[in-house]
Design a protein around this motif. Sequence first.
Motif, PDB file in Angstrom:
ATOM      1  N   ALA A  71       0.725  -1.231   0.046  1.00  0.00           N
ATOM      2  CA  ALA A  71       0.233  -0.053  -0.112  1.00  0.00           C
ATOM      3  C   ALA A  71       0.893   1.125   0.089  1.00  0.00           C
ATOM      4  CB  ALA A  71      -0.902   0.021   1.235  1.00  0.00           C
ATOM      5  N   GLY A  72       2.109   1.124  -0.381  1.00  0.00           N
ATOM      6  CA  GLY A  72       3.111   2.435  -0.595  1.00  0.00           C
ATOM      7  C   GLY A  72       4.343   2.022   0.334  1.00  0.00           C
ATOM      8  N   GLY A  73       5.197   2.977   0.573  1.00  0.00           N
ATOM      9  CA  GLY A  73       6.470   3.237   1.215  1.00  0.00           C
ATOM     10  C   GLY A  73       6.354   2.590   2.404  1.00  0.00           C
ATOM     11  N   ASP A  98      10.358   8.224   9.257  1.00  0.00           N
ATOM     12  CA  ASP A  98       9.610   7.669  10.292  1.00  0.00           C
ATOM     13  C   ASP A  98       9.106   6.094   9.907  1.00  0.00           C
ATOM     14  OD1 ASP A  98      10.080   9.659  11.956  1.00  0.00           O
ATOM     15  OD2 ASP A  98       8.209  10.777  11.632  1.00  0.00           O
ATOM     16  N   ALA A  99       8.749   6.142   8.796  1.00  0.00           N
ATOM     17  CA  ALA A  99       8.208   4.781   8.412  1.00  0.00           C
ATOM     18  C   ALA A  99       9.214   3.669   8.845  1.00  0.00           C
ATOM     19  CB  ALA A  99       8.120   4.696   6.945  1.00  0.00           C
ATOM     20  N   VAL A 100      10.434   3.857   8.781  1.00  0.00           N
ATOM     21  CA  VAL A 100      11.289   2.870   9.362  1.00  0.00           C
ATOM     22  C   VAL A 100      11.531   2.907  10.656  1.00  0.00           C
ATOM     23  CG1 VAL A 100      13.916   2.158   9.446  1.00  0.00           C
ATOM     24  CG2 VAL A 100      12.683   2.550   6.868  1.00  0.00           C
ATOM     25  N   LEU A 137      19.286   1.359   5.658  1.00  0.00           N
ATOM     26  CA  LEU A 137      19.816   2.492   5.095  1.00  0.00           C
ATOM     27  C   LEU A 137      19.192   3.083   4.027  1.00  0.00           C
ATOM     28  CD1 LEU A 137      22.262   4.780   5.483  1.00  0.00           C
ATOM     29  CD2 LEU A 137      23.521   3.174   4.045  1.00  0.00           C
ATOM     30  N   MET A 138      18.726   4.280   4.179  1.00  0.00           N
ATOM     31  CA  MET A 138      17.781   4.807   2.841  1.00  0.00           C
ATOM     32  C   MET A 138      18.754   5.269   1.865  1.00  0.00           C
ATOM     33  SD  MET A 138      16.905   8.178   4.636  1.00  0.00           S
ATOM     34  CE  MET A 138      15.388   8.219   4.202  1.00  0.00           C
ATOM     35  N   LEU A 139      18.224   4.962   0.693  1.00  0.00           N
ATOM     36  CA  LEU A 139      19.135   5.429  -0.392  1.00  0.00           C
ATOM     37  C   LEU A 139      19.329   7.003  -0.576  1.00  0.00           C
ATOM     38  CD1 LEU A 139      20.378   4.476  -3.213  1.00  0.00           C
ATOM     39  CD2 LEU A 139      18.123   4.398  -4.281  1.00  0.00           C
ATOM     40  N   ILE A 189       9.881   0.950  -2.532  1.00  0.00           N
ATOM     41  CA  ILE A 189       9.658   2.082  -3.356  1.00  0.00           C
ATOM     42  C   ILE A 189       8.063   2.490  -3.550  1.00  0.00           C
ATOM     43  CG2 ILE A 189      11.526   1.704  -5.021  1.00  0.00           C
ATOM     44  CD1 ILE A 189       9.564   0.078  -7.101  1.00  0.00           C
ATOM     45  N   SER A 190       8.055   3.333  -3.727  1.00  0.00           N
ATOM     46  CA  SER A 190       6.629   4.024  -3.638  1.00  0.00           C
ATOM     47  C   SER A 190       6.057   5.057  -4.780  1.00  0.00           C
ATOM     48  CB  SER A 190       6.553   5.259  -2.558  1.00  0.00           C
ATOM     49  OG  SER A 190       5.248   5.731  -2.368  1.00  0.00           O
ATOM     50  N   SER A 191       5.009   4.527  -5.294  1.00  0.00           N
ATOM     51  CA  SER A 191       4.287   5.209  -6.612  1.00  0.00           C
ATOM     52  C   SER A 191       4.312   6.669  -6.628  1.00  0.00           C
ATOM     53  CB  SER A 191       3.031   4.248  -7.014  1.00  0.00           C
ATOM     54  OG  SER A 191       2.172   5.134  -7.723  1.00  0.00           O
ATOM     55  N   HIS A 192       3.593   7.133  -5.502  1.00  0.00           N
ATOM     56  CA  HIS A 192       3.500   8.519  -5.584  1.00  0.00           C
ATOM     57  C   HIS A 192       4.571   9.633  -5.463  1.00  0.00           C
ATOM     58  CE1 HIS A 192       3.211  10.204  -1.300  1.00  0.00           C
ATOM     59  NE2 HIS A 192       3.500   8.798  -1.220  1.00  0.00           N
ATOM     60  N   LYS A 193       5.847   8.974  -5.282  1.00  0.00           N
ATOM     61  CA  LYS A 193       6.945   9.760  -5.272  1.00  0.00           C
ATOM     62  C   LYS A 193       7.783  10.075  -6.604  1.00  0.00           C
ATOM     63  CE  LYS A 193       6.913  10.058  -0.578  1.00  0.00           C
ATOM     64  NZ  LYS A 193       6.456  11.136   0.116  1.00  0.00           N
ATOM     65  N   LEU A 194       6.880   9.208  -7.305  1.00  0.00           N
ATOM     66  CA  LEU A 194       7.457   9.091  -8.946  1.00  0.00           C
ATOM     67  C   LEU A 194       6.404   9.664  -9.937  1.00  0.00           C
ATOM     68  CD1 LEU A 194       8.968   5.434  -8.724  1.00  0.00           C
ATOM     69  CD2 LEU A 194      10.042   7.727  -8.752  1.00  0.00           C
ATOM     70  N   ALA A 311       7.708  15.903   5.272  1.00  0.00           N
ATOM     71  CA  ALA A 311       6.224  16.279   4.833  1.00  0.00           C
ATOM     72  C   ALA A 311       5.224  15.549   5.978  1.00  0.00           C
ATOM     73  CB  ALA A 311       5.762  15.631   3.545  1.00  0.00           C
ATOM     74  N   CYS A 312       5.622  14.204   6.402  1.00  0.00           N
ATOM     75  CA  CYS A 312       4.670  13.557   7.200  1.00  0.00           C
ATOM     76  C   CYS A 312       4.978  14.150   8.718  1.00  0.00           C
ATOM     77  CB  CYS A 312       5.262  12.162   7.345  1.00  0.00           C
ATOM     78  SG  CYS A 312       5.433  11.320   5.731  1.00  0.00           S
ATOM     79  N   SER A 313       5.732  15.236   8.871  1.00  0.00           N
ATOM     80  CA  SER A 313       5.691  15.667  10.164  1.00  0.00           C
ATOM     81  C   SER A 313       5.345  17.221   9.996  1.00  0.00           C
ATOM     82  CB  SER A 313       7.001  15.783  10.796  1.00  0.00           C
ATOM     83  OG  SER A 313       8.075  16.488  10.107  1.00  0.00           O
TER      84      SER A 313
HETATM   85  N1  PLP Z   1       9.990   6.750   3.197  1.00  0.00           N
HETATM   86  C1  PLP Z   1      10.672   7.693   2.680  1.00  0.00           C
HETATM   87  C2  PLP Z   1      12.075   8.049   2.558  1.00  0.00           C
HETATM   88  C3  PLP Z   1       9.497   8.910   2.370  1.00  0.00           C
HETATM   89  O1  PLP Z   1       9.926   9.995   2.002  1.00  0.00           O
HETATM   90  C4  PLP Z   1       8.328   8.489   2.472  1.00  0.00           C
HETATM   91  C5  PLP Z   1       7.226   9.371   2.542  1.00  0.00           C
HETATM   92  O2  PLP Z   1       7.595  10.687   2.442  1.00  0.00           O
HETATM   93  C6  PLP Z   1       7.905   7.033   3.019  1.00  0.00           C
HETATM   94  C7  PLP Z   1       9.086   6.249   3.351  1.00  0.00           C
HETATM   95  C8  PLP Z   1       6.467   6.822   3.026  1.00  0.00           C
HETATM   96  O3  PLP Z   1       6.100   6.318   1.801  1.00  0.00           O
HETATM   97  P1  PLP Z   1       4.364   6.603   1.534  1.00  0.00           P
HETATM   98  O4  PLP Z   1       4.050   7.824   1.530  1.00  0.00           O
HETATM   99  O5  PLP Z   1       4.279   5.583   0.258  1.00  0.00           O
HETATM  100  O6  PLP Z   1       3.700   5.657   2.859  1.00  0.00           O
END
Ligand code: PLP
Length: 372
Positions: A71-73, A98-100, A137-139, A189-194, A311-313
């Motif tokens: 359902a997303g990243g 924060d997702a991680v 570790l993020m890309l 990977i996440s669709s809406h970031k692309l 953005a999430c914050s």
């Molecule tokens: N990981 C990173 C690095 C992000 O920037 C984001 C969203 O900002 C996410 C994960 C979460 O992805 P999603 O919005 O698809 O759940």
Amino acid sequence: MPGAAMHYLDANATQPLRTEALQAIIAALAVTGNPSSVHQAGRAARRIMEDARDAIAARFSARPQDVVFTAGGTEADAIAIHALAPGRRLIISAIEHDAVRAAAGEPLILPVGADGVADLPALETLLGDGTPSLVCLMLANNETGVIQPVEQAAAICRRHAALLHVDAVQGGGRLDVSLPALGAHSLAISSHKLGGPAGVGALLLAPDAPFAAPLTGGGGQERGRRGGTQPVALIAGFAAAVAASQSDDRAGMARLRDIVEQAALAAGAVVCGDPGNRLPNTTCLGLPGVRADAQVIALDLEQIAVSAGAACSSGKVAQSHVLRAMGLGDLAGQAIRVSLPWNVSRQDVEAFAVAYPRMAARLRSPLVPHAA
Ligand code: PLP
């Protein structure tokens, strides 16, 4: 989508939907059928989904059977940690999203330098005690755009028999990414970031990645790794966006980003993070003495959409954990992120170049009570 007069420079929050993605979504919405059903209608839906899976796998040099739609990243990160972590200690970089962070519980933290790059000798030391580990570790960082040394981290992890999960939500599709070349065990990977629809993403697994258990079992979809009926139309839009992102003009994007940066630097800003090693669309601009949320609001009044920290914050006035980890002190609450979308125009960045100095001059005036 922002209004017509709005200059949308917040791509790392979400990107405008690409035409190719919209068309693919509309075409797929016309198809009725659950991709798990055996009848013709189900098979038609399944064909759309498997074509999308093949295309996404090819783009990241993964095997189609190793692509798990999510359902997303956020969910891709959560599934990866849930499936890879059992029996392992968790080590995450200090700048993870924060997702991680939320999925990791109480991990060990891998520090970053003032340039925003993960400290690889520290990783070597942490893994040196031989404890079985999962490293995250993020890309590329969502706030600074700084690209992380994932290939080298993967080599260190493999030398110590540790697993590596890579959150490629910002970097995947904006850089040339090959899962085998990176050497990671999994990639989110996440669709809406692309420029695809929100609400869909993927976890890509290396052929040697273990998978202890799904987060949601349900009907056993995605080879038992993610239960739930797949959103075929969103998946079709996701694949279309991944394909379209391949023709993005990254060098042109970096030139437009330079216009943004030069205007901000001339107005007293500082660039946060290694300037030579970033996503071409991202810059993180600290304005000493001026709160980030005040900058965002002032620019919004000038029809410029940017964000403060992740953005999430947004909505929180807390300092950015990313900039704090880089040791930037008060600047961690005084930086905005400018991230150019795939369809950014020269007019958009020129509008920013006019608005930013005006905003900086006004908010730095001693008559305005806003300083952090
Ligand atoms: N990981 C990173 C690095 C992000 O920037 C984001 C969203 O900002 C996410 C994960 C979460 O992805 P999603 O919005 O698809 O759940």
